[in-house]
Motif scaffolding. Structure first.
Motif, PDB file in Angstrom:
ATOM      1  N   THR A   1       1.041 -15.761  -0.804  1.00 46.60           N
ATOM      2  CA  THR A   1      -0.308 -15.808  -0.243  1.00 46.60           C
ATOM      3  C   THR A   1      -0.269 -16.303   1.203  1.00 46.60           C
ATOM      4  O   THR A   1      -0.910 -15.717   2.081  1.00 46.60           O
ATOM      5  CB  THR A   1      -1.228 -16.713  -1.093  1.00 46.60           C
ATOM      6  OG1 THR A   1      -1.280 -16.185  -2.422  1.00 46.60           O
ATOM      7  CG2 THR A   1      -2.627 -16.779  -0.527  1.00 46.60           C
TER       8      THR A   1
ATOM      9  N   GLN B   1      -7.178  -7.221   3.853  1.00 42.32           N
ATOM     10  CA  GLN B   1      -7.147  -8.389   2.974  1.00 42.32           C
ATOM     11  C   GLN B   1      -7.220  -7.948   1.512  1.00 42.32           C
ATOM     12  O   GLN B   1      -6.501  -8.475   0.663  1.00 42.32           O
ATOM     13  CB  GLN B   1      -8.313  -9.339   3.278  1.00 42.32           C
ATOM     14  CG  GLN B   1      -8.138 -10.155   4.523  1.00 42.32           C
ATOM     15  CD  GLN B   1      -9.368 -10.979   4.857  1.00 42.32           C
ATOM     16  OE1 GLN B   1     -10.496 -10.627   4.521  1.00 42.32           O
ATOM     17  NE2 GLN B   1      -9.157 -12.082   5.562  1.00 42.32           N
TER      18      GLN B   1
ATOM     19  N   ARG C   1      -4.380  -8.652  -1.137  1.00 41.25           N
ATOM     20  CA  ARG C   1      -4.777  -9.454  -2.298  1.00 41.25           C
ATOM     21  C   ARG C   1      -4.453  -8.703  -3.586  1.00 41.25           C
ATOM     22  O   ARG C   1      -3.984  -9.303  -4.558  1.00 41.25           O
ATOM     23  CB  ARG C   1      -6.270  -9.785  -2.218  1.00 41.25           C
ATOM     24  CG  ARG C   1      -6.689 -10.906  -3.131  1.00 41.25           C
ATOM     25  CD  ARG C   1      -8.135 -11.330  -2.951  1.00 41.25           C
ATOM     26  NE  ARG C   1      -8.438 -11.660  -1.571  1.00 41.25           N
ATOM     27  CZ  ARG C   1      -9.407 -11.080  -0.850  1.00 41.25           C
ATOM     28  NH1 ARG C   1     -10.169 -10.152  -1.367  1.00 41.25           N
ATOM     29  NH2 ARG C   1      -9.619 -11.440   0.396  1.00 41.25           N
TER      30      ARG C   1
END
Length: 168
Positions: free
Chosen positions: A41, A114, A118
Motif C-alpha cells: 500500500t 488509485q 487498490r
C-alpha cells in the motif's frame, strides 16, 4: 416423550451442534486494516505520487498564480488604470480556465489509477485470505467490517497481513 417433541429436540440439538461446528471453521478479516499494514500500500501511494507529481505541481502553480493575481488586484486596484485592471482580470480568467481544464481531468486520472492499484492490492489480500483459510482449514472468512461483533480469536487479519507482506 412424543415423536413430535423428540423430532423438535433432535432438530434443535442438530442446529446447535451445526452452529458450534460451523463456528470453529469460521474466521473474520479486516481488509482495510490489512491494506493499511502492508508495504504494498505504501509503495502504491508513493508510485502514484511520483506518477502525478509533475501535473500536480503544475496545478499548484496555477492555484498560486491565481491567488497572487487576485491579491494583487485587491491591493493595487485603487492605483491601477482601467486598462491595467482589465488586463489583470483577463489574466486571472485565463489562469482559471487553464486550471479548470487541467484540474478536473487530473483528478479523474488520479481516482482511476488509485482504483486500479487498490484493486491489485485487494486481489493480493484475497489471495492471502485464501491461503490462510486453506492452512487453517477454514470454511468461511467474513469481512470484519460487515459484522457487529466477532470474538477476537476469530480475527485472522494479522496472519493475512503477514502473508500479503511476503507476496510481491
Amino acid at each position: 416423550m412424543t415423536t413430535t417433541k423428540k423430532t423438535l429436540l433432535g432438530l434443535v440439538a442438530g442446529i446447535f451442534f451445526s452452529a458450534s461446528v460451523f463456528a470453529e471453521t469460521m474466521a473474520v478479516v479486516n481488509m482495510q486494516l490489512v491494506a493499511s499494514k502492508i508495504p504494498q500500500t505504501a509503495a502504491m501511494q508513493q508510485a502514484l505520487t511520483q506518477e502525478f507529481s509533475a501535473a500536480t505541481e503544475e496545478i499548484q502553480k496555477l492555484e498560486s498564480d491565481i491567488k497572487f493575481n487576485m491579491e494583487k488586484f485587491q491591493r493595487e486596484s485603487m492605483t491601477m488604470s482601467e486598462e491595467q485592471k482589465d488586463a489583470l482580470r483577463t489574466q486571472v480568467e485565463e489562469l482559471q480556465k487553464k486550471y479548470q481544464s487541467l484540474a478536473q481531468p487530473l483528478e479523474q486520472d488520479i481516482r482511476r489509477r488509485q482504483t486500479e492499484e487498490r484493486n491489485k492490492i485487494f486481489a493480493l489480500i484475497q489471495q492471502a485470505i485464501s491461503a490462510v483459510a486453506a492452512e487453517e482449514k477454514l470454511d468461511v472468512v467474513l469481512n470484519a467490517q460487515s459484522l457487529a461483533f466477532a470474538k477476537p480469536e476469530l480475527d485472522i487479519s494479522e496472519k493475512v497481513a503477514a502473508k500479503v507482506s511476503k507476496l510481491n
